[in-house]
Scaffold this motif. Structure first.
Motif, short mmCIF file in Angstrom:
data_model
loop_
_atom_site.label_atom_id
_atom_site.label_comp_id
_atom_site.label_asym_id
_atom_site.label_seq_id
_atom_site.Cartn_x
_atom_site.Cartn_y
_atom_site.Cartn_z
N HIS A 64 0.86 -1.18 0.00
CA HIS A 64 0.00 0.00 0.00
C HIS A 64 0.90 1.23 0.00
O HIS A 64 1.45 1.63 1.03
N LEU A 65 1.05 1.83 -1.17
CA LEU A 65 2.00 2.92 -1.34
C LEU A 65 1.28 4.25 -1.57
O LEU A 65 0.42 4.35 -2.43
N GLU A 66 1.66 5.24 -0.83
CA GLU A 66 1.13 6.59 -1.04
C GLU A 66 2.09 7.44 -1.85
O GLU A 66 1.71 8.50 -2.35
N LYS A 67 3.33 6.98 -1.98
CA LYS A 67 4.28 7.72 -2.79
C LYS A 67 5.35 6.78 -3.33
O LYS A 67 5.71 5.77 -2.72
N VAL A 68 5.84 7.11 -4.52
CA VAL A 68 6.94 6.39 -5.15
C VAL A 68 7.84 7.40 -5.83
O VAL A 68 7.48 8.58 -5.97
N LYS A 73 3.17 11.24 -5.63
CA LYS A 73 2.46 10.92 -4.39
C LYS A 73 0.97 11.24 -4.49
O LYS A 73 0.53 11.96 -5.39
N VAL A 74 0.23 10.66 -3.55
CA VAL A 74 -1.19 10.97 -3.42
C VAL A 74 -1.34 12.12 -2.44
O VAL A 74 -0.76 12.11 -1.35
N PHE A 75 -2.14 13.13 -2.85
CA PHE A 75 -2.40 14.26 -1.97
C PHE A 75 -3.79 14.80 -2.28
O PHE A 75 -4.12 15.08 -3.44
N ASN A 76 -4.63 14.89 -1.24
CA ASN A 76 -6.01 15.37 -1.41
C ASN A 76 -6.76 14.60 -2.50
O ASN A 76 -7.53 15.17 -3.27
N GLY A 77 -6.50 13.30 -2.59
CA GLY A 77 -7.20 12.46 -3.54
C GLY A 77 -6.69 12.53 -4.97
O GLY A 77 -7.23 11.85 -5.86
N GLY A 78 -5.65 13.34 -5.22
CA GLY A 78 -5.10 13.46 -6.56
C GLY A 78 -3.67 12.98 -6.64
O GLY A 78 -3.04 12.67 -5.63
N THR A 124 9.37 4.29 -1.21
CA THR A 124 10.07 4.95 -0.11
C THR A 124 9.52 4.39 1.19
O THR A 124 8.47 3.79 1.23
N GLY A 125 10.25 4.59 2.27
CA GLY A 125 9.80 4.07 3.55
C GLY A 125 10.69 2.96 4.05
O GLY A 125 11.87 2.86 3.67
N ASN A 126 10.13 2.11 4.89
CA ASN A 126 10.93 1.06 5.53
C ASN A 126 11.43 0.00 4.55
O ASN A 126 12.54 -0.50 4.66
N GLN A 127 10.57 -0.37 3.60
CA GLN A 127 10.95 -1.41 2.63
C GLN A 127 11.15 -0.78 1.26
O GLN A 127 10.21 -0.31 0.65
N ILE A 128 12.38 -0.74 0.80
CA ILE A 128 12.68 -0.13 -0.48
C ILE A 128 12.50 -1.17 -1.59
O ILE A 128 13.13 -2.23 -1.57
N LEU A 129 11.64 -0.87 -2.54
CA LEU A 129 11.42 -1.72 -3.70
C LEU A 129 11.84 -0.94 -4.93
O LEU A 129 11.41 0.19 -5.13
N GLU A 130 12.68 -1.51 -5.75
CA GLU A 130 13.13 -0.80 -6.94
C GLU A 130 13.29 -1.77 -8.10
O GLU A 130 13.88 -2.84 -7.96
N SER A 131 12.72 -1.41 -9.26
CA SER A 131 12.85 -2.23 -10.46
C SER A 131 12.83 -1.33 -11.69
O SER A 131 12.39 -0.18 -11.63
#
Length: 376
Positions: free
Chosen positions: A30-34, A61-66, A94-101
């Protein structure tokens, strides 16, 4: 004769069937920003053009539904693409678990339940190169990569409706097929996909098979009805001596005796006497059902509940613990990947490997499926 026919079909059908599929990325997160990075700068997002300098990370990122990209609001949905023929892009969380591809194709971003929904829109054959590398690793040979390419292509095409209600075809998790982005580490993967382009597996009725596969069968694959209840003509149990010395051929897992008894009492409603019977299960072959005093326990459910590598196991106990000693890794139906890898190293062709694990099948170019149907 069937091998001659197969090669004739490949010779006649030299042109692939290009099509795009939709693959959900980071599907279980569940990502709010990448962060996004493009290889080439000319990308377009809806009606707004953004300059993505090469190798420069942009925050999304998600902000105010956009959807906000570097502070600019792009509404509820954004499509990012490029006209460059070698275009690809990188994503990282971003955050605790970094996923990159790194991915080829386009990226569709939308907001779903307050999180980012990331869909990779990519041509089928390009997607397959990523799947082959994710499923096989970078150290296999060309013949095995061809094998994996054909089963992954067939599986993909027969499962395009798997996530249709969610707005995409497949996800990047193993319950679809592992997909970690574009293949980058072995050029033979691209070669294998290209040399088998549009080749699929069909059954005796010229229907795409459900080309299921698993890591290691432990020496014997499983009939489909023993796992999924439906009997399928091409998913028959076969002896497999090729995988028995591979990495995942054997495993062991222990449980404290009190925990073991608690699980089988509460989960399977066994009494003390029945639990004692379970403690010393030593089947000579893979079983789908354990019968205890008239009660039937499905081994696939035991595997799931106890997080075992497979349902191919025996049990022994003492006063301190119960030990599951097992063989294989995965559900055991269809192609055994580690067995197929050994076969390829021993000189077997992908044609021979596929016919070893799947019964009564044919390899054809996709365009010939409709042709054969019309002939019928």
């Amino acid at each position: 004769m069937r091998r001659i026919l197969f090669y004739i079909l490949l010779f006649v059908c030299t042109e692939g069937l290009a099509e795009e599929i939709r693959v959900s990325l980071f599907n279980t997160h569940h990502l709010e920003k990448v962060e996004f990075k493009a290889r080439h700068s000319a990308h377009f997002a809806n009606h707004k053009t953004i300059s993505f300098p090469e190798n420069h990370w942009k925050k999304i990122k998600v902000f105010n539904g956009g959807i906000y990209i570097e502070g600019t609001n792009f509404g509820k949905k954004v499509l990012i693409s490029s006209d460059h023929w070698q275009s690809n892009f990188s994503l990282r969380s971003t955050g605790n678990q970094i996923l990159e591809s790194v991915y080829e194709g386009k990226l569709e971003i939308s907001v779903k339940n307050g999180n980012l929904s990331l869909i990779n829109i990519i041509e089928l054959e390009d997607y397959l190169t990523g799947v082959v590398e994710s499923e096989s690793g970078k150290d296999q040979n060309l013949e095995y990569y061809k094998t994996q390419a054909i089963i992954s292509r067939t599986w993909t095409l027969s499962n395009l409706e798997k996530h249709s209600q969610e707005g995409f075809h497949l996800c990047d998790q193993v319950h679809c097929q592992a997909y970690k982005g574009m293949a980058r580490f072995n050029p033979e993967i691209d070669q294998a996909v290209e040399e088998t382009e549009s080749v699929v597996i069909v059954d005796s009725q010229i229907n795409l098979i459900h080309a299921t596969y698993h890591s290691n069968c432990g020496g014997q694959t499983v009939n489909s009805e023993e796992v999924w209840s439906k009997k399928v003509s091409y998913l028959r149990s076969v002896k497999d001596t090729f995988c028995i010395h591979s990495k995942h051929a054997q495993w062991q897992k222990s449980f404290g005796i009190k925990k073991f008894e608690k699980i089988f009492k509460e989960k399977y409603n066994l009494n003390a006497e029945e639990i004692e019977t379970i403690k010393e299960i030593h089947p000579k072959e893979r079983l789908s059902i354990l019968e205890v005093n008239g009660k039937q326990l499905l081994t696939k459910e035991i595997r799931k509940d106890l997080k075992l590598n497979s349902n191919f196991f025996k049990i022994s106990s003492d006063n301190r613990e119960s030990i599951f000693v097992g063989r294989g890794f995965g559900h055991g139906v269809g192609l055994c990947q580690e067995g197929a890898m050994v076969m390829s190293k021993k000189g077997y062709s992908y044609f021979d490997i596929l016919h070893h694990y799947y019964s009564n099948i044919h390899l054809v170019h996709r365009s010939y499926i409709a042709f054969f149907k019309e002939e019928d």
